[in-house]
Design a protein around this motif. Structure first.
Motif, short mmCIF file in Angstrom:
data_model
loop_
_atom_site.label_atom_id
_atom_site.label_comp_id
_atom_site.label_asym_id
_atom_site.label_seq_id
_atom_site.Cartn_x
_atom_site.Cartn_y
_atom_site.Cartn_z
N GLY B 604 0.94 -1.32 -0.03
CA GLY B 604 0.03 -0.18 0.03
C GLY B 604 0.79 1.16 -0.21
O GLY B 604 1.64 1.29 -0.79
N ILE B 605 0.59 2.08 0.92
CA ILE B 605 1.02 3.60 0.84
C ILE B 605 2.62 3.33 0.94
O ILE B 605 3.23 4.42 0.52
CB ILE B 605 0.72 4.30 2.17
N GLU B 611 7.25 4.93 -1.16
CA GLU B 611 8.62 4.34 -1.81
C GLU B 611 9.67 3.88 -0.78
O GLU B 611 10.81 3.77 -0.92
CB GLU B 611 9.54 5.36 -2.84
N ASP B 612 9.24 3.19 0.26
CA ASP B 612 10.16 2.54 1.26
C ASP B 612 10.21 1.07 0.99
O ASP B 612 9.57 0.28 1.50
CB ASP B 612 9.12 2.70 2.49
N THR B 613 11.33 0.82 0.00
CA THR B 613 11.46 -0.48 -0.50
C THR B 613 13.28 -0.77 -0.52
O THR B 613 13.86 0.08 -0.23
CB THR B 613 10.85 -0.65 -1.77
N SER B 614 13.37 -2.16 -0.30
CA SER B 614 14.67 -2.48 -0.33
C SER B 614 14.97 -3.42 -1.79
O SER B 614 13.89 -3.96 -2.20
CB SER B 614 15.14 -3.27 0.60
N VAL B 615 15.91 -3.38 -2.31
CA VAL B 615 16.28 -4.10 -3.39
C VAL B 615 17.52 -4.70 -3.75
O VAL B 615 18.44 -4.27 -2.78
CB VAL B 615 16.32 -3.12 -4.77
N ARG B 616 17.49 -6.18 -4.08
CA ARG B 616 18.81 -6.71 -4.08
C ARG B 616 19.01 -7.54 -5.29
O ARG B 616 17.85 -7.90 -5.95
CB ARG B 616 19.03 -7.92 -3.14
N VAL B 617 20.14 -7.90 -5.77
CA VAL B 617 20.24 -8.75 -6.96
C VAL B 617 20.04 -10.20 -6.54
O VAL B 617 20.70 -10.51 -5.66
CB VAL B 617 21.63 -8.61 -7.84
N ALA B 618 19.24 -10.96 -7.36
CA ALA B 618 19.11 -12.41 -6.84
C ALA B 618 20.29 -13.18 -7.75
O ALA B 618 20.66 -12.53 -8.76
CB ALA B 618 17.77 -13.09 -7.54
#
Lengths: 703, 703
Positions: B604-605, B611-618
């Motif tokens: 949701g919000i 835009e509170d996300t985390s990202v990593r390369v698999a």
């Protein structure tokens, strides 16, 4: 020019405590003055007839009339010297001597007396514990530092003398010049606000810069700086930004740690640009000192090197500026003027074999584009683009356009002469593309802040007397922490609260419930019970018919939970439709420097976990209150994101302003939180309230 | 040393296309080689007998054996030259000539052929479109740039030749030296991954730095860099960080814009330190090249100037470091060694009259404190602290302690000689306190990243064949966008989904509902209907007895809304207790450079607005999956903030890893979102699923 103009433009300067003893401060100042000052230098020392070849006087009475006195005598005779100077009619005094408030004890008392003497005699005192002052137009260096300043249009104040000596040596190497320089010392009499006002009135000062560890009077500073920044930019390094830094600052100059958020808000409201490092301070100052304001935010980048062009574009992306979008005409002209491999879109890459002519033409075409508000020239060294010639070409193009241009001639030695040439034409050169862009960015941010109008805060028609009575009542019952029982404080200031009241018998509870349309919420009211829900002290959605029993039950549970609790009563309140609403918090606490600090945020996790809040120094005008609401990250939720009906944002903005008026009217309110202020589509309602009052601060009657 | 070692250490270097024509690239390279190269330089040009006094050969066959060839012939004969070199046994080739892929058309075809020839003959080709290469141990400057490099331990690659020339001129002025330098050009054969591996094996390279506009093979780079950074730090400026910058990079070198978030995640996972500017690149590199690793994060600041001391403390507060807390012994020793007015707490202020001895003693006492992991010496110019002597004293103290120390001798000319003295002992001096601290911070961050163990990703026992069938089924029905009907893809990989199934008649709907404990949720399943709730296609909390009618109603509404919609059926699903749960999103999309990119956030919000996300390369190991969950700002909500029961964080972490395995096993999955993955106290459940598959990518059978 303000009343301090004589401080920087004296005809006669006395050094009280002048000496020729090697290594003495009194000698260093005299030497610095002798070396360049246009006016007369008068040594004063009862035990010398002559110092460094100048006639020396035993005291002020026997000396010729003195405009400015620099006092370097031992601490215990400073006060006598100042009194003598005042008696002799000398108003402008710089006290170099240390050993005042910074040492505590006797020093603090000495400083108090110095302030008293200054006030009685209306003296302009710099220091004590100051490195001194400089003013380049008359060549006056009345400091004991090892460096002189070059002439220029930057006026510079610093709460650290060492910061001045460190910066001057570097600035001289960089060719950066100054108008006036002041080491503020302990700021006993004259402080940052006085110098901001003075230099704001000085037509020769293009930029005011400073290093500060605290600001004595936040509200006064905001007022002065806001006026000044309409015409003259101010850039400050305010140290003690971090907790560790604030602690270090406090042990350095005894600066009282105001909150960093207060400084952040206050400096922003004052229109001050804040630099985070010495380098940034001068990166900004160099751009602000020499360049015109950009008319728009579009930046053109002109380069002979793809990679540095991309880096510059990244820097623009990081800034408040944007890459200019060229007109078709510009693109056609660039295409005609440049080889096929060149990039005619922004950044313009005239490619590695670009000579001075091609580069100059690309810059000219860019500067003529109506979408270009500023430009960065970025070059890498090649055999066909000698930097000295490039500098001349850039100057030629800049002179016929009123657009700010900065350069980034990358390299070391080969860029030095070109850098000097550019600087002499007012064009700052930066080694790093990101720093070049930050210079332009400072120009644009200054333009925006100087153009922003701050209105008089709106004055609402409120019942000030009723609010005063609520606070007075609390004071009489020795109660510093008030809660929901004081909601009439908000009502008196026109902040909507739900229907209902606090009752102390079940019959009255039912009467109140019957007067309310629909079901009610009931809550125990007790200063001793904080977790009301946990003990069964809250009932939501009670029908009027059930209110009597609910009252009895709530009170019984409270007594059972804590037999000795003071029970004020039970609040019977209209049940609001919270599903369609958003919980917000509007609060205030007092900062030692800036006074009432307003806070806004969405309630719950947004404030507690995400720390998504905005802060301003009160009083605020409508525009500022609206900024507070708009700038939180979660603002779209109020405006109806994700298919919700928008909340009454105007109501929130008005509540912020009404709270601003309340806390400005009543200095006895130390802290106040409306939490939550529920914002629904049809309006706002303050549901709960906590405040702390200062029992010793008396609120005045309505004026 | 790796297989590229001969590239940097040839005995014979040929310049193919050597000439003495003024301004020609073939002359510039020859001149640079002649000027300093230890080995033999062989000009090759069919129309010359001698060039710049060297015997010139008509072609490679007639020349003596050549270790390294630098090719500067016109583009249309580059391929022939390379073939001849290969035939003559020369494996190491630098192609300077431009006019390849960067010009498109014929150039692109030429580049394809160059790659082919190189592969067939196992050649090490740098370029084309390169400035050349340098290696200081043999004095080899095989570039056409105007600058030579000083000798040092930094190896440097750049995707922009201009960046190299710009940096070298400056670095020479600053006294910064290099081991090898490579202009990567179009990276047709050798790219950043090759040089990272090479320099990782080179004992003479202390730090690898680079300017890159793209990374060709993200996964390969991560693997190589992760190995290398265990021993050798890598610092990169990756430009095209911003949207505008990425666009500029793409028009500069044709770099394909991978997402900035992929680079951010990939470089971090690779253990690479990322610099945002040229200045930061060298601020980091200078510290990493000469200093030992700090054993702890506590920083001691030693100064003679309060203000700069506070600024340094602020910089420490901004960094990942912290101000060291001194032991009582340290404080007693400092108090004994220094005057009363000095500050013996950190920052140590030896005050303005500190001489070399006092300053040195303060530094020594600080370095002996067990809580001090690194130190910053910050000085302002005074008569009693000559910088040259201070530099000697700092070196003396540093030599007897294994603690990294940086200096910030503020000033201009008066700091220059001291700076050189310090540099020669491996101590970097910075003008600005914030830059000095950022150098130490880079050391600590490198230490942390090199110490972090990345495990092999966990391999779960999954039903790969069943997952393959789901994707195969979709491929057969030409369906690229899958939804909730493909939940068995998740089940096959052990990701929990709610009880239930998709049914296509009302009787079966009732049977399913009866097999589920409690009420159910029913949802229309149709690829053509996206806003299911809006059209009455969702019913929540239906009792088993009402399921038959609800089925009919849902289907009727869907038909009514869109008569031609394909209706797959109705999903009958267990009703979860969402009040005690938190909605999360676990997703993946493929990045052109880095491949599968995992994303985690609260639903949701939090994702859409904050835009509170985390990202990593698999693929990711458990530690990395846990970092993803921990690093979002709203993470405390999952851990039970505000009185809630904590969610099953381990279940979320496991789901991330299972998804990592799924998307690694099946390259045909282009995008996938589990939204929401509901995380409650007792476990997680994937409620909804969307994925896009590539119909042309065939997934292999289980190996």
């Amino acid at each position: 020019m303000g009343r301090l103009s004589t401080l920087f433009d004296p005809e006669t300067v006395a050094v009280v405590g002048a000496t020729d003893r090697e290594g003495a401060v009194g000698r260093a100042i005299l030497e610095n003055l002798k070396a360049g000052f246009d006016g007369e230098v008068v040594p004063i020392n009862p035990s010398r007839d002559e110092v460094l070849g100048l006639e020396c006087y035993e005291d002020v009475q026997h000396a010729p009339p003195i405009d400015l006195a620099v006092v370097v005598v031992p601490p215990d005779i400073v006060l006598d010297s100042v009194r003598e100077l005042a008696a002799a009619g000398t108003d402008d005094i710089v006290v170099i001597t240390a050993g005042f408030a910074e040492t505590g004890g006797d020093g603090a008392e000495r400083e108090r007396q110095l302030r008293e003497i200054a006030t009685e005699n209306d003296l302009n005192v710099v220091g004590p514990n100051s490195l001194g002052i400089m003013s380049t137009p008359t060549g006056m260096n009345a400091t004991f530092g090892p460096e002189d300043a070059r002439s220029g249009s930057i006026s510079f104040m610093s709460q650290s003398g060492a910061f001045i000596t460190a910066v001057l040596d570097w600035a001289n190497e960089q060719g950066i010049g100054f108008q006036d320089v002041v080491s503020l010392g302990n700021k006993t009499v004259l402080d940052e606000t006085d110098f901001v006002r003075e230099w704001g009135d000085d037509p020769e000062t293009d930029v005011i810069i400073g290093y500060l560890e605290d600001i004595d009077d936040g509200q006064g500073f905001i007022e002065a700086a806001r006026e000044v920044t309409a015409e003259t930019p101010i850039v400050l390094v305010k140290s003690g930004r971090t907790d560790a830094g604030a602690q270090a600052a406090s042990s350095h100059t005894g600066a009282i740690a105001g909150s960093e958020r207060a400084y952040e808000a206050g400096l922003e409201q004052a229109g001050v640009l804040r630099a985070r490092s010495v380098q940034e301070l001068f990166d900004y100052a160099r751009a602000l000192a020499g360049l015109p304001e950009p008319e728009s935010d579009g930046v053109a980048v002109v380069t002979n090197a793809g990679g540095p062009g991309v880096l510059t574009t990244d820097a623009v992306g990081d800034s408040t500026l944007e890459m200019a979008s060229f007109t078709d005409e510009t693109i056609d002209r660039l295409a005609a003027a440049m080889p096929d491999e060149a990039n005619v879109y922004n950044p313009i890459d005239a490619i590695g074999d670009a000579d001075i002519e091609r580069f100059g033409e690309a810059l000219e075409i860019a500067l003529e584009d109506p979408n270009v508000g500023s430009a960065v020239v970025v070059a890498a060294p090649t055999a066909v683009l000698p930097y000295d010639d490039l500098a001349e070409k850039v100057i030629e193009k800049v002179e016929t356009h009123d657009t700010p241009v900065v350069t980034c001639l990358m390299g070391g030695k080969r860029a030095r002469d070109a850098e000097t040439t550019l600087r002499e034409s007012g064009i700052p050169n930066y080694f790093d593309p990101s720093r070049a862009v930050s210079g332009l960015d400072a120009l644009a941010r200054y333009r925006d802040s100087s153009e922003r109008t701050i209105d008089e805060p709106r004055t609402f028609d409120v019942d000030r007397e009723r609010a005063r009575e609520v606070l007075e009542r609390a004071r009489r019952r020795n109660d510093n922490r008030l809660g929901v029982e004081s909601m009439d404080l908000l009502e008196a200031y026109g902040i909507p609260t739900p229907q209902g009241e606090i009752v102390d018998d079940p019959d009255r509870a039912r009467e109140v419930a019957e007067s309310i349309d629909g079901d009610v919420v009931m809550k125990i009211v007790s200063p001793d019970i904080t977790h009301k829900s946990d003990i069964g002290g809250v009932k939501v959605g009670v029908a009027a018919a059930d209110v009597y029993d609910a009252y009895e039950d709530i009170v019984a549970r409270a007594r059972n939970y804590q037999p000795d609790a003071t029970i004020t009563g039970v609040q019977v309140q209209e049940l609001l439709d919270l599903d369609a609403s958003t919980e917000t918090i509007v609060g205030m606490n007092r900062d030692p420097q800036f006074g009432p600090l307003l806070l806004f945020g969405l309630g719950g996790i947004f404030v507690e976990i995400l720390e998504d809040t905005s802060v301003r120094v009160a009083p605020v005008d409508e525009g500022t209150a609206r900024e507070m609401v708009d700038e939180i990250q979660a603002a779209p939720l109020l405006r109806g994101a994700r298919g919700r009906e928008p909340a009454d944002v105007d109501g929130v903005v008005e509540t912020v302003q009404r709270l601003s008026q309340l806390v400005t009217d009543f200095p006895s309110i130390l802290e106040l939180d409306i939490n939550p202020l529920v914002a629904g589509p049809d309006g706002v309602q303050a549901i709960d309230l906590r405040l702390t009052v200062d029992p010793d601060e008396l609120d005045t009657e309505e004026p």
